[in-house]
Design a protein around this motif. Structure first.
Motif, PDB file in Angstrom:
ATOM      1  N   LEU A  62       0.847  -1.185   0.000  1.00 25.12           N
ATOM      2  CA  LEU A  62       0.000   0.000   0.000  1.00 25.12           C
ATOM      3  C   LEU A  62       0.885   1.238   0.000  1.00 25.12           C
ATOM      4  CD1 LEU A  62      -2.923   1.147   0.260  1.00 25.12           C
ATOM      5  CD2 LEU A  62      -2.452   1.287   2.727  1.00 25.12           C
ATOM      6  N   ALA A  63       0.722   2.087  -1.011  1.00 25.22           N
ATOM      7  CA  ALA A  63       1.437   3.354  -1.087  1.00 25.22           C
ATOM      8  C   ALA A  63       0.488   4.467  -0.665  1.00 25.22           C
ATOM      9  CB  ALA A  63       1.950   3.597  -2.500  1.00 25.22           C
ATOM     10  N   THR A  64       0.923   5.240   0.338  1.00 22.56           N
ATOM     11  CA  THR A  64       0.183   6.397   0.819  1.00 22.56           C
ATOM     12  C   THR A  64       1.108   7.608   0.750  1.00 22.56           C
ATOM     13  OG1 THR A  64       0.834   5.940   3.110  1.00 22.56           O
ATOM     14  CG2 THR A  64      -1.273   5.011   2.364  1.00 22.56           C
ATOM     15  N   VAL A  65       0.563   8.789   0.996  1.00 22.57           N
ATOM     16  CA  VAL A  65       1.354  10.016   0.977  1.00 22.57           C
ATOM     17  C   VAL A  65       1.684  10.404   2.417  1.00 22.57           C
ATOM     18  CG1 VAL A  65       1.444  12.429   0.259  1.00 22.57           C
ATOM     19  CG2 VAL A  65       0.225  10.752  -1.145  1.00 22.57           C
ATOM     20  N   ALA A  66       2.981  10.446   2.734  1.00 24.42           N
ATOM     21  CA  ALA A  66       3.445  10.800   4.073  1.00 24.42           C
ATOM     22  C   ALA A  66       3.353  12.314   4.293  1.00 24.42           C
ATOM     23  CB  ALA A  66       4.882  10.313   4.257  1.00 24.42           C
ATOM     24  N   PRO A  78       6.007   9.444  -1.054  1.00 23.84           N
ATOM     25  CA  PRO A  78       5.225   8.216  -0.902  1.00 23.84           C
ATOM     26  C   PRO A  78       5.794   7.341   0.212  1.00 23.84           C
ATOM     27  CG  PRO A  78       6.190   8.373  -3.111  1.00 23.84           C
ATOM     28  CD  PRO A  78       6.692   9.514  -2.318  1.00 23.84           C
ATOM     29  N   GLN A  79       4.914   6.648   0.888  1.00 29.40           N
ATOM     30  CA  GLN A  79       5.306   5.636   1.870  1.00 29.40           C
ATOM     31  C   GLN A  79       4.664   4.337   1.437  1.00 29.40           C
ATOM     32  OE1 GLN A  79       4.367   6.500   5.960  1.00 29.40           O
ATOM     33  NE2 GLN A  79       4.668   4.385   6.548  1.00 29.40           N
ATOM     34  N   ASN A  80       5.434   3.270   1.402  1.00 28.54           N
ATOM     35  CA  ASN A  80       4.966   1.989   0.901  1.00 28.54           C
ATOM     36  C   ASN A  80       5.089   0.943   2.003  1.00 28.54           C
ATOM     37  OD1 ASN A  80       4.033   0.158  -0.920  1.00 28.54           O
ATOM     38  ND2 ASN A  80       5.670   0.428  -2.388  1.00 28.54           N
ATOM     39  N   ASN A  81       4.000   0.229   2.285  1.00 26.06           N
ATOM     40  CA  ASN A  81       3.987  -0.769   3.349  1.00 26.06           C
ATOM     41  C   ASN A  81       3.337  -2.060   2.884  1.00 26.06           C
ATOM     42  OD1 ASN A  81       3.336   2.054   4.946  1.00 26.06           O
ATOM     43  ND2 ASN A  81       4.817   0.759   5.978  1.00 26.06           N
ATOM     44  N   ARG A  99       1.467   4.607  10.776  1.00 22.89           N
ATOM     45  CA  ARG A  99       1.712   5.766   9.918  1.00 22.89           C
ATOM     46  C   ARG A  99       0.802   5.742   8.702  1.00 22.89           C
ATOM     47  NH1 ARG A  99       7.952   5.306   9.048  1.00 22.89           N
ATOM     48  NH2 ARG A  99       7.278   3.169   9.118  1.00 22.89           N
ATOM     49  N   LYS A 100       0.581   4.563   8.121  1.00 21.20           N
ATOM     50  CA  LYS A 100      -0.269   4.493   6.918  1.00 21.20           C
ATOM     51  C   LYS A 100      -1.689   4.963   7.216  1.00 21.20           C
ATOM     52  CE  LYS A 100      -0.457  -0.502   7.400  1.00 21.20           C
ATOM     53  NZ  LYS A 100       0.797  -0.636   8.123  1.00 21.20           N
ATOM     54  N   PHE A 101      -2.204   4.641   8.404  1.00 17.96           N
ATOM     55  CA  PHE A 101      -3.546   5.074   8.788  1.00 17.96           C
ATOM     56  C   PHE A 101      -3.588   6.596   8.917  1.00 17.96           C
ATOM     57  CE2 PHE A 101      -7.302   5.427  11.542  1.00 17.96           C
ATOM     58  CZ  PHE A 101      -8.164   4.529  10.928  1.00 17.96           C
ATOM     59  N   GLY A 102      -2.584   7.168   9.554  1.00 18.55           N
ATOM     60  CA  GLY A 102      -2.494   8.622   9.668  1.00 18.55           C
ATOM     61  C   GLY A 102      -2.333   9.291   8.313  1.00 18.55           C
ATOM     62  N   ASN A 103      -1.539   8.674   7.439  1.00 17.26           N
ATOM     63  CA  ASN A 103      -1.359   9.213   6.087  1.00 17.26           C
ATOM     64  C   ASN A 103      -2.686   9.276   5.341  1.00 17.26           C
ATOM     65  OD1 ASN A 103       1.394   9.309   6.586  1.00 17.26           O
ATOM     66  ND2 ASN A 103       1.880   7.541   5.297  1.00 17.26           N
ATOM     67  N   VAL A 104      -3.470   8.220   5.446  1.00 15.41           N
ATOM     68  CA  VAL A 104      -4.761   8.165   4.755  1.00 15.41           C
ATOM     69  C   VAL A 104      -5.708   9.232   5.299  1.00 15.41           C
ATOM     70  CG1 VAL A 104      -6.831   6.734   4.504  1.00 15.41           C
ATOM     71  CG2 VAL A 104      -4.589   5.764   4.014  1.00 15.41           C
ATOM     72  N   ARG A 105      -5.669   9.459   6.584  1.00 14.72           N
ATOM     73  CA  ARG A 105      -6.517  10.505   7.168  1.00 14.72           C
ATOM     74  C   ARG A 105      -6.152  11.884   6.625  1.00 14.72           C
ATOM     75  NH1 ARG A 105      -7.734   9.206  13.516  1.00 14.72           N
ATOM     76  NH2 ARG A 105      -9.736   8.279  13.030  1.00 14.72           N
ATOM     77  N   ALA A 106      -4.854  12.127   6.433  1.00 15.83           N
ATOM     78  CA  ALA A 106      -4.397  13.438   5.969  1.00 15.83           C
ATOM     79  C   ALA A 106      -4.491  13.600   4.454  1.00 15.83           C
ATOM     80  CB  ALA A 106      -2.960  13.669   6.424  1.00 15.83           C
ATOM     81  N   HIS A 107      -4.252  12.523   3.718  1.00 16.24           N
ATOM     82  CA  HIS A 107      -4.248  12.538   2.242  1.00 16.24           C
ATOM     83  C   HIS A 107      -5.013  11.310   1.762  1.00 16.24           C
ATOM     84  CE1 HIS A 107      -1.143  15.630   2.337  1.00 16.24           C
ATOM     85  NE2 HIS A 107      -0.517  14.894   3.224  1.00 16.24           N
TER      86      HIS A 107
END
Length: 124
Positions: free
Chosen positions: A20-24, A29-32, A56-64
């Motif tokens: 899963l790639a999210t925006v930090a 990008p952050q990939n997990n 961090r991925k959950f927080g990233n999704v909330r922000a972006h």
């Protein structure tokens, strides 16, 4: 919302791990690695985990609220044959929902597919 084809769903059903790639927060990008589940009722991909809400991925999704999930593997090395599915879309960070699997926390990342690409899934 884009719809996964039968062939894509069949392939995803054989796999257990995706990335899963999210925006930090710094814009990169952050990939997990993540476990994922197809939610047939909604046509979404749901991602669960242990203490997912603290990640961090959950927080990233909330922000972006945009993300990409890639699920792929090597079907053969002789001959070389790779296959996979990429799902891009809007995402939600949900709390207090039924987890997709026993032992996971009550937070879920839900992907609403907007663009789906697949490769190597056709049988030769």
């Amino acid at each position: 919302m884009a719809t996964l084809s039968e062939r894509e769903l069949e392939y995803l059903g054989t796999q257990r791990l995706g990335r899963l790639a999210t925006v930090a927060p710094d814009g990169y990008p952050q990939n997990n690695p993540v476990g994922f589940f197809y939610n047939a009722d909604l046509g979404t991909i749901d991602i669960g985990g242990h203490k997912l809400g603290d990640s961090r991925k959950f927080g990233n999704v909330r922000a972006h609220p945009k993300a990409t999930l890639v699920v792929d593997d090597i079907a053969s090395v002789q001959p070389w044959h790779v296959r996979g599915v990429e799902i891009r879309g809007d995402v939600e960070a949900l709390v207090d929902v039924e987890p997709p699997m026993h032992g996971m926390s009550r937070e879920v990342i839900r992907i609403y597919p907007a663009r789906i690409r697949s490769w190597g899934l056709a049988s030769d």
